[in-house]
Design a protein around this motif. Structure first.
Motif, short mmCIF file in Angstrom:
data_model
loop_
_atom_site.label_atom_id
_atom_site.label_comp_id
_atom_site.label_asym_id
_atom_site.label_seq_id
_atom_site.Cartn_x
_atom_site.Cartn_y
_atom_site.Cartn_z
N VAL A 73 0.83 -1.21 0.00
CA VAL A 73 0.00 0.00 0.00
C VAL A 73 0.86 1.26 0.00
O VAL A 73 0.60 2.23 -0.72
N ALA A 76 2.32 1.82 -3.33
CA ALA A 76 1.34 2.34 -4.28
C ALA A 76 1.17 3.86 -4.15
O ALA A 76 0.60 4.50 -5.02
N TYR A 81 1.17 2.25 -12.12
CA TYR A 81 1.41 1.37 -13.25
C TYR A 81 0.32 1.57 -14.30
O TYR A 81 -0.86 1.65 -13.98
N LEU A 99 -11.29 6.37 -9.85
CA LEU A 99 -11.44 6.34 -8.39
C LEU A 99 -10.68 5.16 -7.77
O LEU A 99 -10.18 5.27 -6.65
N THR A 100 -10.56 4.04 -8.51
CA THR A 100 -9.78 2.93 -7.95
C THR A 100 -8.31 3.34 -7.78
O THR A 100 -7.61 2.75 -6.96
N GLY A 101 -7.88 4.35 -8.52
CA GLY A 101 -6.52 4.85 -8.33
C GLY A 101 -6.33 5.48 -6.95
O GLY A 101 -5.20 5.60 -6.46
N LYS A 103 -7.45 4.11 -4.34
CA LYS A 103 -7.54 3.00 -3.39
C LYS A 103 -6.43 2.99 -2.34
O LYS A 103 -6.73 2.82 -1.15
N PRO A 104 -5.17 3.17 -2.73
CA PRO A 104 -4.11 3.13 -1.71
C PRO A 104 -4.26 4.23 -0.66
O PRO A 104 -3.73 4.11 0.43
N MET A 106 -7.33 5.45 0.36
CA MET A 106 -8.64 5.44 1.02
C MET A 106 -8.77 4.23 1.94
O MET A 106 -8.08 3.24 1.80
N ARG A 150 -6.04 6.88 -14.10
CA ARG A 150 -6.08 6.12 -12.85
C ARG A 150 -4.71 6.14 -12.15
O ARG A 150 -4.63 6.33 -10.94
N GLN A 154 -3.33 8.20 -8.32
CA GLN A 154 -2.56 7.69 -7.18
C GLN A 154 -1.59 8.74 -6.65
O GLN A 154 -1.01 8.55 -5.60
N TRP B 242 -13.51 -2.78 -2.54
CA TRP B 242 -12.53 -2.00 -3.31
C TRP B 242 -11.47 -2.89 -3.93
O TRP B 242 -11.00 -2.65 -5.04
N ASN B 245 -12.90 -4.33 -6.95
CA ASN B 245 -12.90 -3.32 -8.02
C ASN B 245 -11.51 -3.22 -8.66
O ASN B 245 -11.39 -3.14 -9.88
N ALA B 246 -10.49 -3.22 -7.81
CA ALA B 246 -9.12 -3.11 -8.34
C ALA B 246 -8.78 -4.36 -9.15
O ALA B 246 -8.17 -4.27 -10.21
N SER B 256 -0.41 -3.37 -8.23
CA SER B 256 0.24 -2.05 -8.23
C SER B 256 -0.56 -1.04 -7.42
O SER B 256 -0.06 0.01 -7.07
N LEU B 257 -1.83 -1.36 -7.14
CA LEU B 257 -2.64 -0.47 -6.31
C LEU B 257 -2.56 -0.88 -4.84
O LEU B 257 -3.31 -0.40 -4.00
N GLY B 258 -1.66 -1.80 -4.54
CA GLY B 258 -1.44 -2.20 -3.15
C GLY B 258 -2.35 -3.30 -2.66
O GLY B 258 -2.42 -3.55 -1.46
#
Lengths: 256, 362
Positions: A73, A76, A81, A99-101, A103-104, A106, A150, A154, B242, B245-246, B256-258
């Motif tokens: 996390v 990220a 990427y 929005l998923t970008g 994620k790290p 939120m 995305r 981040q 989430w 979703n990722a 890459s999003l952790g």
């Protein structure tokens, strides 16, 4: 912020393809092109930098932070990427994808700030008209811009692209490279781009890393590295290198 | 000039954020709407059954028990029919429908494979084998129906454990989960056929009856068990919304999003297997809901798992409850087993939605 990879080595347990002993450095705002034949280790190197693969040897530092020892996390927050857009895409909207970008950054709930950051990136990528459209309704070039958006959401310091212009037509290829260039300059991002098209690489990258069989063959500016000899050694191809307005231009000739 | 431009961008940002919130609000309305449809269907189901009880009497019987202090003029037999026969059946349909819906969504989410359903990892074949074994060995004489359920559940979890161990060697990749699940399913199907081969006519009848699936005759205690497993699964899967979703963007993108992708797969697969196994140990094999509910939900509400996960529960419950109600009505007084009706009801609905939404993927 300064990216510094040293002696990176990764061996797949069963395959021979791997990378060995790769070292390089990158500065903010710099665009590094990863070039080399299929299977030369470009994707492996990107996955090692992203922390998806754990290199058996070597270190990656971003300033003083050891990236290889970092939680996924936290990593990220620093590295983003952009995949090839050949993946099958889910039925979600452009905004939801961007929005998923976040994620790290939120937990479960989306803060107002996260939405605003996404909206800003969407405008920067000129996607505002498409924000509520489904991904599978978009053209290839538009989708690739969404994937870049995305990654930008981040708010990373390093952004890694895996052949981002593969399967795009020439207009979208240029458009994407201009975006990569603009973001590198405006946001002082370190951009690392795996790329096949040597002429586009020469035009947009500050430095090229040539990989062959998982080893670093040479690195330097396009002018220094794009030589007839290099193409013969790396690709087994005879080519003429001409000079167009100070930029090297590859004219492939025959296969050796 | 520069200020103007910044102001214009700020206005655009506000506009985009507002649109996004509206789209979330719209999805919340879908959730609420689905919930109301489910509520209406539940009330309607209460009035349908073999016994000829009028709608008014059904309600009276229902309220007679919750509001004992009010003197409601109703035959006590009606009260028993509603509370001991129809209500448990409806509750079972609701909870199992939710369980199949959420399990299907989670399984399809973590494997990124639209053909996967909760049964893909061997749960149903193993539960069927366990139930067949228990019935043929005559274990129901010893411990009643609960023993059958217990044996079915044990085998289901055994199969899931086996699938997990095999897939673990391949780092729990989606392909390894699906392939080892399919292999284990075939193994247990063959073992079940072998049992049937040696069974008597009487035993076979019992086994076939179990395999058809039925929502009736499940006690409130057992319903509580099914509910507890579902609630646990819901909490686990919803917390992974989430991450799912990722994952929809691909394995490498999720990493890459952790997202710890193996962990997410393990949690979602485990939760799906548990809630499905508990449910079908009591009801028998009820097919199609776990496959159809996620697809239908996705076509209606999209693939944002924050909304998709709860919505697929509602859709699953609606499908199962409707299938059961229709199965009781169309050939009344003959009841068509719900495991058959789910396909008859679900498939046409699915095809309708698919044709209407042909633009949306998956």
């Amino acid at each position: 912020m300064h990216l510094h990879a040293e002696n990176l080595t990764y061996t797949y347990t069963r395959h021979t393809t791997a990378i060995s002993d790769i070292s390089f450095e990158a500065c903010p705002g710099e665009i590094i092109g990863l070039v080399g034949p299929n299977g030369s280790g470009k994707s492996t190197l990107i996955k090692c930098l992203l922390g998806i693969l754990k290199p058996q040897q070597g270190t990656v530092y971003l300033n003083s932070q050891n990236l290889l020892k970092m939680l996924p996390v936290k990593l990220a927050h620093l590295l983003a990427y952009v995949p090839q857009n050949t993946e099958r895409l889910p039925a979600i909207t452009v905004f939801e994808t961007v929005l998923t970008g976040r994620k790290p950054h939120m937990h479960w709930f989306v803060a107002e700030q996260d939405r605003e950051i996404c909206a800003r990136v969407i405008i920067e990528m000129n996607l505002q008209e498409l924000a509520e459209r489904q991904l599978d309704e978009l053209s290839g070039g538009e989708r690739q811009r969404v994937l870049v958006a995305r990654a930008l959401a981040q708010q990373p310091q390093v952004i890694l692209f895996d052949e981002p212009t593969a399967s795009l037509d020439i207009r979208y290829q240029l458009e994407l490279w201009e975006l990569i260039q603009k973001n590198a300059t405006d946001k002082k991002l370190i951009s690392i781009v795996a790329v096949h098209d040597l002429n586009l690489a020469a035009r947009y990258c500050h430095r090229l890393l040539f990989l062959k069989n998982g080893r670093l063959y040479q690195s330097g500016t396009p002018q220094e590295t794009l030589t007839t000899q290099a193409l013969r050694d790396i690709y087994d191809v005879n080519a003429t290198i001409s000079n167009l307005n100070g930029m090297p231009h590859v004219l492939p000739d025959t296969v050796i | 000039m520069l200020n103007n431009k910044a102001a214009a961008i700020d206005a655009q940002i506000k506009d985009l954020v507002k649109k996004q919130k509206n789209s979330c609000a719209k999805k919340s309305w879908w959730l609420l709407g689905g919930f109301f449809i489910l509520l209406i269907l539940t009330v309607f189901s209460l009035t349908v059954g073999a016994a000829d009880i009028s709608i008014a009497d059904s309600f009276k019987a229902f309220f007679a028990k919750i509001l004992p202090f009010i003197n409601i003029d109703i035959d006590p037999i009606y009260v028993d029919i509603i509370w001991d026969m129809r209500m448990p059946r409806i509750a079972t349909a609701l909870i199992c429908g939710c369980a199949f819906g959420i399990a299907g969504t989670a399984m399809q989410g973590v494997t990124r494979n639209p053909l996967v359903e909760p049964y893909t990892i061997g749960v149903s074949a193993a539960a069927g084998f366990g139930a067949s074994l228990a019935l043929i060995l005559g274990l129901s004489m010893v411990g009643g129906n609960f023993i059958i359920s217990l044996v079915a559940f044990s085998f289901a979890m055994l199969a899931v454990g086996g699938v997990y161990l095999i897939a673990k060697m391949k780092n729990l990749s989606p392909e390894s989960l699906v392939l080892s699940g399919v292999a284990v399913t075939y193994l247990f199907s063959a073992a079940t056929s072998f049992l049937h081969y040696g069974a008597t006519e009487q035993q076979l009848t019992e086994v076939v009856h179990w395999l058809f699936g039925s929502l009736s005759g499940i006690s409130w205690v057992n319903i509580t068990l099914i509910l507890a497993a579902f609630i646990l699964a819901f909490i686990i899967i919803f917390s992974q919304a989430w991450n799912l979703n990722a994952l929809a963007g691909g394995e490498d993108t999720a990493s890459s999003l952790g997202v710890k992708t193996s962990r997410t797969r393990f949690l979602c697969m485990g939760a799906s297997a548990l809630t499905t196994a508990v449910a079908i140990s009591f009801t028998g094999i009820i097919g199609f809901i776990g496959l159809l509910a996620p697809h239908i939900s996705r076509m209606i509400i999209g693939q944002d798992h924050r909304f998709l996960v709860p919505f697929s529960c509602i859709v699953g419950a609606v499908l199962l409850l409707a299938s059961d109600a229709i199965g009781r009505i169309i050939l009344a007084p003959i009841e068509i087993p719900v495991g058959i009706m789910t396909a008859f009801v679900g498939v046409p609905f699915f095809i309708y939605i698919m044709i209407r939404n042909r633009k949306r993927g998956l």
